[in-house]
Design a protein around this motif. Sequence first.
Motif, PDB file in Angstrom:
ATOM      1  N   MET A   1       0.842  -1.199   0.000  1.00 17.36           N
ATOM      2  CA  MET A   1       0.000   0.000   0.000  1.00 17.36           C
ATOM      3  C   MET A   1       0.883   1.257   0.000  1.00 17.36           C
ATOM      4  SD  MET A   1      -2.847   1.202   2.782  1.00 17.36           S
ATOM      5  CE  MET A   1      -3.687  -0.329   3.010  1.00 17.36           C
ATOM      6  N   SER A   2       0.485   2.297  -0.757  1.00 14.57           N
ATOM      7  CA  SER A   2       1.269   3.536  -0.786  1.00 14.57           C
ATOM      8  C   SER A   2       0.996   4.344   0.487  1.00 14.57           C
ATOM      9  CB  SER A   2       0.863   4.380  -2.001  1.00 14.57           C
ATOM     10  OG  SER A   2      -0.387   4.986  -1.740  1.00 14.57           O
ATOM     11  N   ALA A   3       1.820   5.404   0.663  1.00 15.61           N
ATOM     12  CA  ALA A   3       1.669   6.237   1.864  1.00 15.61           C
ATOM     13  C   ALA A   3       0.272   6.848   1.943  1.00 15.61           C
ATOM     14  CB  ALA A   3       2.727   7.331   1.856  1.00 15.61           C
ATOM     15  N   GLU A   4      -0.326   7.118   0.781  1.00  9.76           N
ATOM     16  CA  GLU A   4      -1.675   7.733   0.794  1.00  9.76           C
ATOM     17  C   GLU A   4      -2.781   6.693   0.837  1.00  9.76           C
ATOM     18  OE1 GLU A   4       0.237   8.580  -2.196  1.00  9.76           O
ATOM     19  OE2 GLU A   4       1.371   9.995  -0.993  1.00  9.76           O
ATOM     20  N   GLY A   5      -2.432   5.432   0.977  1.00  6.05           N
ATOM     21  CA  GLY A   5      -3.458   4.398   1.112  1.00  6.05           C
ATOM     22  C   GLY A   5      -3.899   3.775  -0.192  1.00  6.05           C
ATOM     23  N   HIS A   6      -3.168   4.006  -1.301  1.00  9.13           N
ATOM     24  CA  HIS A   6      -3.527   3.352  -2.572  1.00  9.13           C
ATOM     25  C   HIS A   6      -2.949   1.947  -2.606  1.00  9.13           C
ATOM     26  CE1 HIS A   6      -3.954   7.641  -3.529  1.00  9.13           C
ATOM     27  NE2 HIS A   6      -4.899   7.218  -4.379  1.00  9.13           N
ATOM     28  N   VAL A   7      -3.701   1.041  -3.230  1.00  8.27           N
ATOM     29  CA  VAL A   7      -3.205  -0.328  -3.416  1.00  8.27           C
ATOM     30  C   VAL A   7      -3.064  -0.547  -4.918  1.00  8.27           C
ATOM     31  CG1 VAL A   7      -3.647  -2.780  -2.999  1.00  8.27           C
ATOM     32  CG2 VAL A   7      -4.482  -1.073  -1.372  1.00  8.27           C
ATOM     33  N   SER A   8      -1.896  -1.010  -5.333  1.00  8.10           N
ATOM     34  CA  SER A   8      -1.682  -1.129  -6.778  1.00  8.10           C
ATOM     35  C   SER A   8      -2.513  -2.279  -7.346  1.00  8.10           C
ATOM     36  CB  SER A   8      -0.203  -1.357  -7.085  1.00  8.10           C
ATOM     37  OG  SER A   8       0.128  -2.697  -6.788  1.00  8.10           O
ATOM     38  N   GLY A   9      -2.842  -2.147  -8.634  1.00  7.67           N
ATOM     39  CA  GLY A   9      -3.600  -3.189  -9.319  1.00  7.67           C
ATOM     40  C   GLY A   9      -2.854  -4.517  -9.256  1.00  7.67           C
TER      41      GLY A   9
END
Length: 317
Positions: A1-9
């Motif tokens: 998960m990225s620092a901003e809370g995104h999860v890559s496809g």
Amino acid sequence: MSAEGHVSGQDLCDELQVSRTAIWKYIKALKEEGYVIEAVNNKGYKLISTPDRIDETSIRSQLKTSYIGNVIEYYDEIDSTNIRAKALGESDGIDGTVVVANEQTAGRGRRGRAWKSPAGSSVAFTILLRPELKAINAPSLTIVAAMAVAAAINNIEGLEGNIKWPNDIVVNGKKVVGILTEMSTDMEYINYVVVGIGININTESFPDDIKDMATSLRVEAGREINRSKVIADTLCYFEKYYKQFIETHDLTLLSEDYNNMLINKDKEVYIMENEQKRKAIAIGIDKEGALIIKNINGDFEKVIAGEVSVRGLYGYI
Ligand code: BTN
């Protein structure tokens, strides 16, 4: 998960063992159901908000009762949850079953009036009960329900739910909830009873003829309120208060809590009876749910719901 809370496809594909196309299809389906999902190039997906669903799963995930709501019947649209609960009462419906609807097309109010439950913003639900109680005690169940909804509203930050005797729940002086209790009896005992509760939760506006008296939790809180949480909390409090009621078959263990929620407690009110009104001070309820008042001579009297109603000196409360 990225620092901003995104999860890559790619992470989602690896975790769920499915293709990129499948992930894309799932995300599309979730968006169609009302989930707000942000998709950012090179970062992935982020869940921004979930839809305000009131189906069985969303209620059950927040429900901490031992038997109220063990069976939940959910309808996107129904004529009236009370009508459905009564049909269950007539057949094999289990004690504590809850019928919930996102929308009612023929919702019923007291005194034969209609009750509007628009889709998506209000909630309508009915609890089916099979208590071993005399029919004469049934009206107190409406009081138990009123306490439960007021307590659930008090859980919402910034809102205070109070009760206008006997069972109108008010927030900032306006009505937000309607309760309709109906029963079937066998001799002087209850066969089954249904307690129907309608709550204006996220309703944004009201017609001119009722806007001075009616409001919603959203209007008063100034933000959207999670409907399934209000239902689940109401059912939890209902079970708690109902168990106390069943212990004594009256409101002995509940009247103090009820009186603390009573909007007119120790205030001057009008007692309305047969087109006449007189001033009195509302003191609180007794174990049967009658309102004790102090009349203008300083004497205490009991008044009974259905025979009289109470109005504030300057309006509804
Ligand atoms: C009132 O007139 O204040 C009582 C309104 C009760 C409305 C609720 S909504 C759920 C249940 N189903 C109905 O048809 N009526 C009750």
